[in-house]
Scaffold this motif. Structure first.
Motif, PDB file in Angstrom:
ATOM      1  N   ASP A 158     102.164 -75.646 122.349  1.00  0.00           N
ATOM      2  CA  ASP A 158     101.084 -74.778 121.881  1.00  0.00           C
ATOM      3  C   ASP A 158      99.841 -74.855 122.770  1.00  0.00           C
ATOM      4  O   ASP A 158      98.745 -74.554 122.325  1.00  0.00           O
ATOM      5  CB  ASP A 158     100.730 -75.139 120.430  1.00  0.00           C
ATOM      6  CG  ASP A 158     100.476 -76.626 120.255  1.00  0.00           C
ATOM      7  OD1 ASP A 158     100.530 -77.365 121.263  1.00  0.00           O
ATOM      8  OD2 ASP A 158     100.227 -77.064 119.121  1.00  0.00           O
ATOM      9  N   LEU A 172      93.056 -70.031 123.419  1.00  0.00           N
ATOM     10  CA  LEU A 172      93.972 -71.138 123.670  1.00  0.00           C
ATOM     11  C   LEU A 172      93.362 -72.083 124.708  1.00  0.00           C
ATOM     12  O   LEU A 172      93.617 -73.280 124.692  1.00  0.00           O
ATOM     13  CB  LEU A 172      95.310 -70.602 124.172  1.00  0.00           C
ATOM     14  CG  LEU A 172      96.098 -69.788 123.140  1.00  0.00           C
ATOM     15  CD1 LEU A 172      97.218 -69.016 123.800  1.00  0.00           C
ATOM     16  CD2 LEU A 172      96.654 -70.694 122.060  1.00  0.00           C
ATOM     17  N   TRP A 178     100.755 -69.103 115.808  1.00  0.00           N
ATOM     18  CA  TRP A 178     100.215 -70.445 116.006  1.00  0.00           C
ATOM     19  C   TRP A 178     100.422 -71.377 114.826  1.00  0.00           C
ATOM     20  O   TRP A 178     100.346 -72.588 114.968  1.00  0.00           O
ATOM     21  CB  TRP A 178      98.724 -70.375 116.351  1.00  0.00           C
ATOM     22  CG  TRP A 178      97.866 -69.973 115.185  1.00  0.00           C
ATOM     23  CD1 TRP A 178      97.879 -68.768 114.563  1.00  0.00           C
ATOM     24  CD2 TRP A 178      96.921 -70.782 114.497  1.00  0.00           C
ATOM     25  NE1 TRP A 178      96.982 -68.767 113.537  1.00  0.00           N
ATOM     26  CE2 TRP A 178      96.367 -69.989 113.463  1.00  0.00           C
ATOM     27  CE3 TRP A 178      96.452 -72.087 114.659  1.00  0.00           C
ATOM     28  CZ2 TRP A 178      95.402 -70.474 112.593  1.00  0.00           C
ATOM     29  CZ3 TRP A 178      95.479 -72.553 113.784  1.00  0.00           C
ATOM     30  CH2 TRP A 178      94.972 -71.756 112.764  1.00  0.00           C
ATOM     31  N   ALA A 215      93.576 -66.894 119.051  1.00  0.00           N
ATOM     32  CA  ALA A 215      94.116 -68.135 118.530  1.00  0.00           C
ATOM     33  C   ALA A 215      94.254 -68.117 117.012  1.00  0.00           C
ATOM     34  O   ALA A 215      94.322 -69.138 116.373  1.00  0.00           O
ATOM     35  CB  ALA A 215      93.245 -69.302 118.954  1.00  0.00           C
TER      36      ALA A 215
END
Lengths: 526, 311
Positions: A515, A69, A431, B40
């Protein structure tokens, strides 16, 4: 004797000198550009310049190598994808102006004209093809991003500003993914000329800012892309991201005014920020959800009544109110309320210890039965949550044993092998903001993070949801899936997290992202 | 002397091999790096298997170890799973910052410990000595994480004298060096004090005094210089502790050194980086220890002759 002491002292001094000399040389090497003036700038922030304190350095800027991230926090300003997400998470045109499904397996994109990369190279269909050839080919194999785009077979150039994406299979969440990580467009000529290693530290994209300098583990400086395709954007001249891993240190830098925006404020820090007149505490919902997950093959939690009893015995509202300082949101399923597939009408199991006791009695669970609860030792907040759960389950006659384990061992070893006890902390980001990935990887038989749960009806619903692009049909399948999971209680959803940011009031037009992808196009400073 | 050196070198090679084996096996017992690499994304089981194969993690551990050893002897310590960068390059890049911090800490420690130690010894039993000893005790007792944060709050936030974190110029070195140095200065001050006490009782000090040399000259020139011998060797031995201490200090002060690199690598299970940096650091430690041992030999010939026995 004297002479010998002299030798020792001299060699010590020599060593020191060598270290200092070697050091200054090295520090110059690590930065892409020497930056002698930066010190004064940090002390007196000039107009239209912004400094952010973030927690981590991604170490590689190549979009197909990354899995962090921390990458997106900075790289969103440098790279762009064919589509992008607005702050309220709607898909909108990015480098593609429009798209349509020619048939089930052909997705056609019309590309934006007149866009150039930071090095002056033109953005066109060739660049898109190159990007996906690289992502789906040998190069992409070495990184984790390829796996996210497995449904794409190849990209074909139609004309200079049109490409066809040929799919291997239907993928209803592909567009969401293209607004994500690995699919951002990279410049073919630059990449071929400079090579992979150089590109890792000197990224070039089409984004609103271009990279000016990067010092590993220290900071990255971005400057305005003067020829950005969106009129009037960006507003800032220069943005500096400093990598400061400790939250305490980040807060100190916020207080000294060395940084204007702080990522990841801890709940314990909120009061200090509220107490400072020039700072503002901002909160934003995150897709991350925490739950207590059961090992459904272990006695006594293999019995659905026991799992249901535990769900009734946990007072999630109280946990959110007291331990999270209110910075959390109840959820009825293992997904955030931002994701497609969330059903707001599904009931919550509210705290009811009497019902819990009754269910436990029905299941024949004796008073004082011992249950293991595993959690990563580094998660200080959840440690408190787990202690509260230990106490609450104690009130219905269950004895909980807390097992704090190393975070990486926990996720990579214990959970997949079904060795994380009767119950464990399960945290998930989701995500794609679509229940598809979460639901599939959590409840489909044989998935890495699902060593024990299996239900035929769940399998069927997952299949249905994946086989169509019709969002209405998908939503209907998700509704049924949520209901089924609610009945089977493979986990107790606890809360959706809220991310906290500290922002200096001189910053205007900044919206904390849900996010962690910071969009600074509209931001400016007074 | 040559025999001593050869014996020590062989000994060092053995230690490095042992460390390599231990770290290689241990790091593989701590979990699977591939599943951690997908923070991710949400990968399928197939994707995880595929990536594991591409990183060579599907081979049996002894095969991986054999390949690693082979590479290691050609100076190749592997490449990072995360960035594909060579471990040697990464170490080179970070070593400067870490050594700078370690020497900064050492400098602060000496700057404090020598005067405190001398004063404590010269005015033995006085109020100054009492405070000197209390100071040493405090230095030893402080956890460096806490001390670092306190320094930031006082000298960066409240007083605004120094920057709180980062690495831009020499003024950024002050607070982390003080945090690192204060802790070491406690032990060092005690050492200087006891060595000074021992030296000041020697016959040659009285001889010097009887020659009519000024007292402070006696203390500095005759006392301190001789008292520094055990201090210098002690510093050599403390070098490892100091490098260890930088791990925490680098994290608190966002200092871009090896310590932070190692913490990141551990949390991401970046095996090549963990292995490579631990092995290279152990090389360094062994080398410093070897230098210390050799310097004993230069200082005191008796150690050189009895080298074999002293081991």
């Amino acid at each position: 004797m004297k002479k010998k002491v002299g030798i020792t002292t001299c060699s010590a001094l020599l060593l020191l000198a060598a270290a200092l000399g070697g050091c200054s040389g090295k520090s110059a090497d690590t930065s892409t550009q020497a930056n002698p003036q930066s010190k004064t700038e940090a002390q007196a922030p000039a107009k239209n310049e912004l400094t952010l304190g973030v927690n981590g350095d991604p170490h590689s800027w190549d979009p197909i190598d990354t899995f962090l991230l921390d990458w997106s926090t900075v790289a969103t300003s440098v790279f762009e994808g064919l589509v992008e997400r607005t702050t309220d998470l709607k898909i909108q045109p990015g480098l593609a102006e429009s798209w349509e499904f020619k048939d089930d397996k052909t997705l056609q994109f019309k590309l934006r004209k007149g866009v150039t990369f930071h090095n002056g190279e033109p953005f066109n269909a060739e660049a898109v093809k190159f990007t996906f050839d690289r992502l789906l080919g040998e190069e992409g194999k070495k990184g984790p991003q390829q796996a996210n785009y497995a449904s794409i077979d190849r990209v074909e150039v139609v004309d200079e500003f049109t490409v066809n994406m040929i799919l291997k299979e239907k993928d209803p969440v592909l567009l969401t993914k293209l607004a994500g990580y690995g699919g951002v467009i990279v410049p073919p000529k630059y990449y071929k000329e400079k090579g992979d290693e150089y590109f890792n530290t000197h990224p070039v994209g089409t984004g609103p800012f271009k990279m000016d300098s990067y010092e590993k583990d220290n900071k990255v400086v971005l400057v305005k892309n003067e020829s950005y395709w969106k009129q009037g954007q960006p507003k800032l001249e220069k943005v500096t991201f400093r990598f400061i891993p400790e939250a305490t240190t980040r807060l100190a830098e916020m207080q000294t005014g060395a940084i204007d925006i702080m990522k990841k404020v801890e709940i314990s820090q909120t009061e200090s920020i509220k107490g400072m007149s020039d700072l503002e505490l901002m909160q934003v919902g995150s897709p991350t959800v925490y739950s207590i997950r059961f090992n459904t093959s272990m006695k006594p939690v293999d019995n659905v009544k026991v799992r249901e009893a535990i769900a009734y015995a946990i007072d999630a509202d109280l946990i959110i109110e007291t331990l999270l300082g209110g910075y959390g949101k109840r959820v009825n399923s293992f997904q955030s309320d931002m994701s497609f597939g969330y059903d707001p009408n599904l009931p919550l199991r509210n705290y009811d210890p009497e019902k819990a006791k009754q269910l436990l009695a029905e299941a024949g669970v004796k008073e004082g039965t011992e249950l293991d609860l595993f959690l990563p030792g580094t998660d200080a907040t959840f440690k408190e949550v787990a202690q509260a759960i230990e106490m609450q389950l104690g009130q219905v006659g269950l004895k909980v044993k807390l097992n704090l384990v190393d975070a990486s061992t926990f996720t990579s070893d214990l959970i997949p092998k079904g060795k994380a006890g009767h119950m464990y902390r399960n945290g998930w980001g989701g995500w794609t903001l679509d229940f598809d990935n979460t639901a599939y990887l959590m409840y489909h038989k044989g998935e890495f993070w699902n060593p024990d749960f299996y239900d035929e009806k769940v399998e069927e619903l997952l299949k249905t949801e994946r086989s169509t692009f019709d969002q209405e049909k998908r939503m209907a399948a998700f509704k049924e899936l949520n209901q089924r999971l609610y009945e089977l209680v493979p986990d107790v959803p606890l809360y959706q997290t809220i991310n906290l940011w500290a922002v200096n009031k001189r910053v205007k037009g900044f919206q904390p992202p849900t996010d962690e992808r910071i969009d600074l196009r509209e931001a400016s400073v007074e | 002397m040559a025999a001593f050196l050869i014996r020590r070198l062989l000994h060092s090679v053995f230690v490095v091999l042992a460390i390599t084996l231990v770290i290689f096996v241990l790091v593989r017992m701590t979990g699977d790096p591939v599943s951690i690499m997908f923070q991710a994304g949400e990968p399928t089981k197939e994707a995880i298997t595929e990536l594991r194969k591409n990183l060579g993690l599907d081979e049996p551990v002894y095969v991986q170890f054999g390949l690693y050893l082979k590479d290691m002897f050609t100076g190749n310590f592997g490449t990072s799973f995360r960035t594909g960068e060579s471990v040697i390059d990464m170490m080179n890049e970070k070593m400067g910052a870490t050594l700078l911090l370690a020497f900064g800490g050492m400098f602060v420690a000496l700057l404090i410990a020598i005067p405190v130690g001398i004063i404590s010894a010269v005015y033995r039993g006085s109020v100054a000595d009492f405070f000197g000893r209390i100071f040493s005790l405090l230095g030893i007792s402080f956890p460096n994480f806490w001390l670092g944060i306190m320094l930031i709050i006082i000298f960066a936030v409240k007083l605004g004298w120094f920057p709180a974190s980062g690495y831009e110029g020499l003024e950024y070195l002050v607070l982390p060096s003080v945090a690192l140095g204060l802790i070491l200065s406690g032990i060092l001050a005690r050492l200087v004090r006891s060595s000074m006490l021992e030296v000041m009782n020697q016959q040659y000090i009285n001889t010097a005094r009887s020659k009519g040399i000024k007292e402070w000259l006696v203390i500095i020139k005759h006392g301190l210089r001789n008292a520094l011998i055990p201090t210098v060797t002690f510093i050599g031995l403390q070098f490892g502790t100091l490098l260890g201490g930088t791990v925490i200090i680098e994290q608190v002060f966002s200092w871009p050194g090896i310590g932070r690199m190692l913490i990141d690598a551990i949390s991401q299970r970046d095996f090549p980086v963990i292995q490579g940096s631990v092995i290279i650091l152990s090389f360094l430690m062994i080398f410093v220890n070897l230098l210390v041992d050799l310097s004993y030999g230069f200082i005191d010939p008796r150690i050189r002759q009895g080298g074999g026995k002293s081991e």
